[in-house]
Structure formats: C-alpha cells, structure tokens
Design an enzyme around this catalytic site. Structure first.
Site, mmCIF file in Angstrom:
data_model
loop_
_atom_site.group_PDB
_atom_site.id
_atom_site.type_symbol
_atom_site.label_atom_id
_atom_site.label_comp_id
_atom_site.label_asym_id
_atom_site.label_seq_id
_atom_site.Cartn_x
_atom_site.Cartn_y
_atom_site.Cartn_z
ATOM 1 N N ASN A 291 -18.581 12.045 3.907
ATOM 2 C CA ASN A 291 -18.707 11.483 2.744
ATOM 3 C C ASN A 291 -19.670 10.208 2.730
ATOM 4 O OD1 ASN A 291 -18.340 10.151 0.277
ATOM 5 N ND2 ASN A 291 -16.081 9.688 0.453
ATOM 6 N N LYS B 156 -20.441 8.463 0.398
ATOM 7 C CA LYS B 156 -20.042 7.400 -0.447
ATOM 8 C C LYS B 156 -21.588 6.744 -1.312
ATOM 9 C CE LYS B 156 -16.233 5.975 2.204
ATOM 10 N NZ LYS B 156 -14.909 5.229 2.029
HETATM 11 C C1 PEP Z 1 -13.570 8.606 2.964
HETATM 12 O O1 PEP Z 1 -14.358 7.929 2.277
HETATM 13 O O2 PEP Z 1 -13.094 9.759 2.510
HETATM 14 C C2 PEP Z 1 -13.072 7.965 4.204
HETATM 15 C C3 PEP Z 1 -12.169 8.527 5.073
HETATM 16 O O3 PEP Z 1 -13.791 6.920 4.535
HETATM 17 P P1 PEP Z 1 -13.640 5.998 5.930
HETATM 18 O O4 PEP Z 1 -13.894 7.296 7.320
HETATM 19 O O5 PEP Z 1 -14.607 5.070 6.049
HETATM 20 O O6 PEP Z 1 -12.239 5.282 6.180
#
Ligand code: PEP
Length: 256
Positions: A7, A9
């Site tokens: 992900n 983002k």
């Molecule tokens: C996510 O965005 O689903 C996530 C798990 O982020 P991170 O790995 O940065 O905690």
C-alpha cells in the site's frame, strides 16, 4: 497462496519515481510469482503507468479505495467499474480513510459488495484504535467491524475476499503488534467470518497482518499458523525492503 500487498498510500509524488519503484519490486517479485501473490497499490494517477510495468509479470495491481456506486454525480470518487480490467485488487476500509475521512462500516460494506460485483478482489482492513487496545476491548471492536463490514457478503465471495488485521496503533508508527496478539485476533477474525459466511467458505478467506511490517519483523508474522500474508505500507516504498519481505515470505511458505 500467501499475499504480500504494497500500500503506497499517497506516495511517490511523481510518475517516474512510481515506475522506478514498481520496476524495483518487480525484479524480485516476478521470480516468486508462482508461489506467492504480490500486489502493488499505487495512487490512482499512477495506476495505468504501473500496470504497463507489471504487464505479463504475474504481479498484481490494486487500487487503494473505490466508491460503492458504478457511475454518477459523486465528485472525486472512482468506481469499481472504472478500475475493473486495470486492477485485480482494491483496498477498502483502510484506517486512514476511517480516521481522516470518517468512513463508516456501512460504507465499507457497500464498497466491498460493489467491488466484488465487479470481479475485483477486496482487501478489507479492520483493526482497533490504541484506546481500545489499552482498554482491552480489541476483540469486541474487531468482531463488530468484521460483522458490519461483511454484512453484504456471502460464501460465494470467499475466494476473492481478504481481511487485513491492522491494529491502528501499529500503522506507520514503528510499533508493530506482538505476534501473539496478532495471532489471537486473526483467529478471532476467522471465527467471525465463519459465523457470517459459513465455516467452509471462511477457510478460503485470506487473513493478513498489517502494521509497521518491515524486512526485520516480517518473519514473525508470516510464520503464524493463521497468517496468509502481510499488507505493507511504509516499507513498500523502499524497493530493497519490500524485496526482502517478499523473499522472507516465500521462504517461510515454501517450508509449510
Ligand atoms: C498500511 O498502510 O496498511 C500499513 C500497514 O502501513 P505501515 O506498514 O506503514 O504501518
């Protein structure tokens, strides 16, 4: 087959960097495509470019969200029908959308049903806030979320349904969950899924852990008996980190 999902983002901020990152991930992921499923979720504007990089590689593409209607006067939204054909996966109910945009379980349930109706695979995110964890109410919160989010699902959806258990306090914080807590919650999720869509179908639903997964801690999650992979945020923005996560996951599942 385990699923390792990236992900991204709201990153990277330009197409060239997105394509470079996709190429970096692909260089390792394509060699494991027959034993683990790797999916990359870039921001919407980079989906077409990244799809060209991934074309024919076996590495999957996903969107980070979709709306529950297929078309119409919904300014700013993207429908599952629009990403169908380009993406194989879509994330729904990510905690950042729940927290910053007020997304409710009812919306998540509608998005899930809409995405499934377009033949997309759905990664449905659930997880408790820090307050719930501290108060010892994680089980109640996660149970209620799973029940509400699956409200429109049936046994027929199980093969394309993935639930990512992501404790909100572990996302992007570097505070990854204790594997014992992750295991117990994932076991609970499977039980609730069985109540909702039947035990046989529930066995086909994959359950991931997400929350500050990186190359150093990934093994302790993918080794958990009920864990079908990981959803990775920050660490998926570093090609080498993510390559390592793919390799560790492939190695652990290769020994199962
Ligand atoms: C996510 O965005 O689903 C996530 C798990 O982020 P991170 O790995 O940065 O905690």
């Amino acid at each position: 087959m385990p699923l390792v999902a990236a992900n991204w983002k709201m990153n990277p901020t330009n197409l060239d960097d997105a394509l470079d990152l996709a190429r970096g991930i692909l260089s390792v992921a394509r060699g494991h495509a027959s034993s683990i499923e790797v999916a990359i979720m870039p921001p919407f504007p980079w989906l077409v470019g990244v799809s060209e990089v991934l074309d024919g590689s076996g590495v999957k593409l996903g969107a980070q969200d979709c709306f529950w209607e297929m078309k119409g006067a919904y300014t700013g939204e993207v429908s599952p029908a629009m990403i169908q054909g380009l993406c194989q996966w879509v994330i729904v109910g990510h905690s950042e959308r729940r927290v910053y945009l007020g997304e409710t379980d009812e919306m998540v349930a509608k998005k899930t049903a809409a995405a499934l109706s377009c033949e997309l695979g759905v990664i449905m995110c659930v997880g408790e806030l820090a307050d719930h964890y501290d108060a010892g109410t994680s089980d109640q919160v996660v149970t209620a979320q799973v029940k509400a989010d699956l409200a429109n699902c049936s046994a027929d959806d199980s093969a394309r349904l993935v639930i990512a258990y992501e404790p909100v306090w572990a996302i992007g914080t570097g505070k990854s969950a204790d594997p014992e807590h992750a295991y117990k919650t994932m076991r609970l999720i499977r039980k609730v899924v069985a109540e909702m869509i039947g035990a046989g179908a529930a066995r086909k639903v994959r359950i991931l852990y997400g929350g500050s997964v990186n190359s150093k801690n990934v093994q302790q999650y993918v080794e958990l008996p009920l864990c079908d992979g990981v959803l990775v945020g920050s660490a998926s923005l570093d090609a080498e980190e993510f390559q390592h996560i793919i390799k560790v996951t492939a190695e652990v599942y290769g020994h199962r």
